[in-house]
Write an enzyme that holds these catalytic residues in place. Structure first.
Site, PDB file in Angstrom:
ATOM      1  N   ARG A  99      11.265  18.835  21.733  1.00 25.49           N
ATOM      2  CA  ARG A  99      12.964  19.467  21.715  1.00 25.49           C
ATOM      3  C   ARG A  99      13.024  20.994  22.371  1.00 25.49           C
ATOM      4  O   ARG A  99      11.314  21.057  22.826  1.00 25.49           O
ATOM      5  CB  ARG A  99      12.252  19.841  20.441  1.00 25.49           C
ATOM      6  CG  ARG A  99      13.361  19.021  19.231  1.00 25.49           C
ATOM      7  CD  ARG A  99      14.840  18.499  19.857  1.00 25.49           C
ATOM      8  NE  ARG A  99      15.447  17.364  19.201  1.00 25.49           N
ATOM      9  CZ  ARG A  99      16.398  17.509  19.069  1.00 25.49           C
ATOM     10  NH1 ARG A  99      17.684  17.999  19.979  1.00 25.49           N
ATOM     11  NH2 ARG A  99      17.007  16.484  18.683  1.00 25.49           N
ATOM     12  N   ASN A 113       2.241  22.616  27.786  1.00 25.99           N
ATOM     13  CA  ASN A 113       2.392  21.543  27.721  1.00 25.99           C
ATOM     14  C   ASN A 113       2.182  19.592  29.179  1.00 25.99           C
ATOM     15  O   ASN A 113       1.269  20.504  30.066  1.00 25.99           O
ATOM     16  CB  ASN A 113       4.048  20.523  28.157  1.00 25.99           C
ATOM     17  CG  ASN A 113       4.918  19.709  28.021  1.00 25.99           C
ATOM     18  OD1 ASN A 113       4.456  18.592  26.650  1.00 25.99           O
ATOM     19  ND2 ASN A 113       5.701  19.429  28.691  1.00 25.99           N
ATOM     20  N   HIS A 115       2.704  17.123  31.109  1.00 27.42           N
ATOM     21  CA  HIS A 115       3.770  15.668  31.672  1.00 27.42           C
ATOM     22  C   HIS A 115       3.259  14.758  32.169  1.00 27.42           C
ATOM     23  O   HIS A 115       2.586  15.023  33.218  1.00 27.42           O
ATOM     24  CB  HIS A 115       5.042  16.280  32.426  1.00 27.42           C
ATOM     25  CG  HIS A 115       5.865  15.403  32.180  1.00 27.42           C
ATOM     26  ND1 HIS A 115       7.468  15.577  31.650  1.00 27.42           N
ATOM     27  CD2 HIS A 115       6.755  15.277  33.613  1.00 27.42           C
ATOM     28  CE1 HIS A 115       8.338  14.887  32.220  1.00 27.42           C
ATOM     29  NE2 HIS A 115       8.101  14.463  33.316  1.00 27.42           N
ATOM     30  N   GLU A 158      12.393  26.847  30.724  1.00 26.90           N
ATOM     31  CA  GLU A 158      12.737  25.559  31.833  1.00 26.90           C
ATOM     32  C   GLU A 158      12.192  24.425  31.397  1.00 26.90           C
ATOM     33  O   GLU A 158      11.425  24.731  31.135  1.00 26.90           O
ATOM     34  CB  GLU A 158      13.170  26.219  33.193  1.00 26.90           C
ATOM     35  CG  GLU A 158      14.377  25.379  34.168  1.00 26.90           C
ATOM     36  CD  GLU A 158      14.393  25.860  35.157  1.00 26.90           C
ATOM     37  OE1 GLU A 158      15.167  24.795  36.087  1.00 26.90           O
ATOM     38  OE2 GLU A 158      14.488  27.128  35.630  1.00 26.90           O
ATOM     39  N   ASP A 160      10.347  21.174  31.851  1.00 29.22           N
ATOM     40  CA  ASP A 160       8.752  20.980  33.141  1.00 29.22           C
ATOM     41  C   ASP A 160       8.568  21.847  34.441  1.00 29.22           C
ATOM     42  O   ASP A 160       8.282  20.943  34.911  1.00 29.22           O
ATOM     43  CB  ASP A 160       9.493  19.595  32.730  1.00 29.22           C
ATOM     44  CG  ASP A 160       9.074  18.787  32.143  1.00 29.22           C
ATOM     45  OD1 ASP A 160       8.951  19.095  30.804  1.00 29.22           O
ATOM     46  OD2 ASP A 160      10.383  17.317  31.488  1.00 29.22           O
TER      47      ASP A 160
HETATM   48  C1  GRF Z   1       2.848  11.354  27.399  1.00 25.38           C
HETATM   49  O1  GRF Z   1       3.978  11.066  27.889  1.00 25.38           O
HETATM   50  C2  GRF Z   1       2.797  13.069  27.337  1.00 25.38           C
HETATM   51  O2  GRF Z   1       2.495  12.775  28.743  1.00 25.38           O
HETATM   52  C3  GRF Z   1       3.403  13.340  26.940  1.00 25.38           C
HETATM   53  O3  GRF Z   1       3.929  13.004  25.620  1.00 25.38           O
HETATM   54  C4  GRF Z   1       3.393  11.067  25.932  1.00 25.38           C
HETATM   55  C5  GRF Z   1       2.353  11.091  24.729  1.00 25.38           C
HETATM   56  O4  GRF Z   1       3.506  11.183  23.295  1.00 25.38           O
HETATM   57  N1  GRF Z   1       4.349  15.047  26.050  1.00 25.38           N
HETATM   58  P1  GRF Z   1       2.553  10.823  22.252  1.00 25.38           P
HETATM   59  O5  GRF Z   1       1.646  12.282  22.443  1.00 25.38           O
HETATM   60  O6  GRF Z   1       2.157   9.450  22.473  1.00 25.38           O
HETATM   61  O7  GRF Z   1       3.518  11.033  20.852  1.00 25.38           O
END
Ligand code: GRF
Length: 215
Positions: A99, A113, A115, A158, A160
């Site tokens: 979110r 975060n 990504h 914004e 990512d």
């Molecule tokens: C991965 O793709 C990570 O890069 C992104 O969320 C995914 C992991 O989610 N931020 P989770 O920890 O398995 O719920």
């Protein structure tokens, strides 16, 4: 990698929406002594997410705050910060959290975060609103990239687009599927995220707030 302990553990507030693999990895890094931190609270944007179960097994209280219960992203974000407030959080760590969170001034530079592709290299086709998890790997494959990876970045308003802090490259193999590429990238995520959080803590000792309370 240098593992020297900070003066006292940082308090990480973890936000998630899904399986909680990232949370699991952070808990394991803390238990091994690789990350001098605590996770006093987890907030899930999705009721019933497996991440809530992972938190429960580790004795971490988990709250559910749904975007749909609020009229605006601002109201939702305020509720998130209010939920974190009792836990004396130093750093917010997004861990598979889907979110939008408005970054209020006092949290600027304090929200991270990860990504699952290289940023900013793949930003145009594999990042942004609605680009997460397998969709990212599918976009990288569709683009014909021969290298992907993962990136830890600061979160701004914004999706990512905040400044990258660290990344690891991963080869894309000719016969890769979304699943095989995703698995190879995730292995590196499990290394990169705790390392980058650790480096952040050492580089920004002045940002630790909980020291004022915990001594
Ligand atoms: C991965 O793709 C990570 O890069 C992104 O969320 C995914 C992991 O989610 N931020 P989770 O920890 O398995 O719920």
């Amino acid at each position: 990698m240098h593992k020297a302990a900070t003066a006292s553990p940082w308090n990480l507030g973890v936000l998630l929406s899904g399986t909680g693999r990232t949370l699991e990895n952070l808990i394991a890094a803390i238990e091994r002594g690789d990350l001098d931190a605590r996770i006093p609270v987890v907030i899930s944007s999705v009721p019933g997410a497996r991440g809530i179960e992972i938190a429960g097994r580790a004795g971490i209280p988990a709250r559910v705050i749904r975007r749909g219960d609020f009229d605006s992203v601002e109201a939702y974000s305020t509720a998130m910060y209010e939920a974190l407030a009792p836990y004396d959080i130093d750093l917010i760590v997004m861990a598979g959290y889907l979110r939008k969170l408005s970054i209020e001034p006092e949290w600027e530079g304090r929200v991270l975060n990860i990504h699952p592709c290289l940023l900013p290299e793949a930003a145009e086709y594999a990042a942004g609103k609605g680009m997460y998890g397998d969709r990212v790997h599918a976009a990288v494959l569709a683009h014909g990239d021969i290298v992907s990876g993962c990136t830890v970045h600061l979160v701004t308003n914004e999706f990512d687009a905040g400044p990258p802090m660290a990344k690891i490259e991963v080869p894309v193999l000719p016969d890769d599927s979304v699943a095989t590429l995703g698995a190879r990238v995730f292995v590196e995520e499990t290394r990169l995220y705790p390392e980058t959080i650790r480096e952040y803590m050492h580089a920004h000792p002045h940002l630790k707030r909980s020291a004022l309370v915990n001594g």
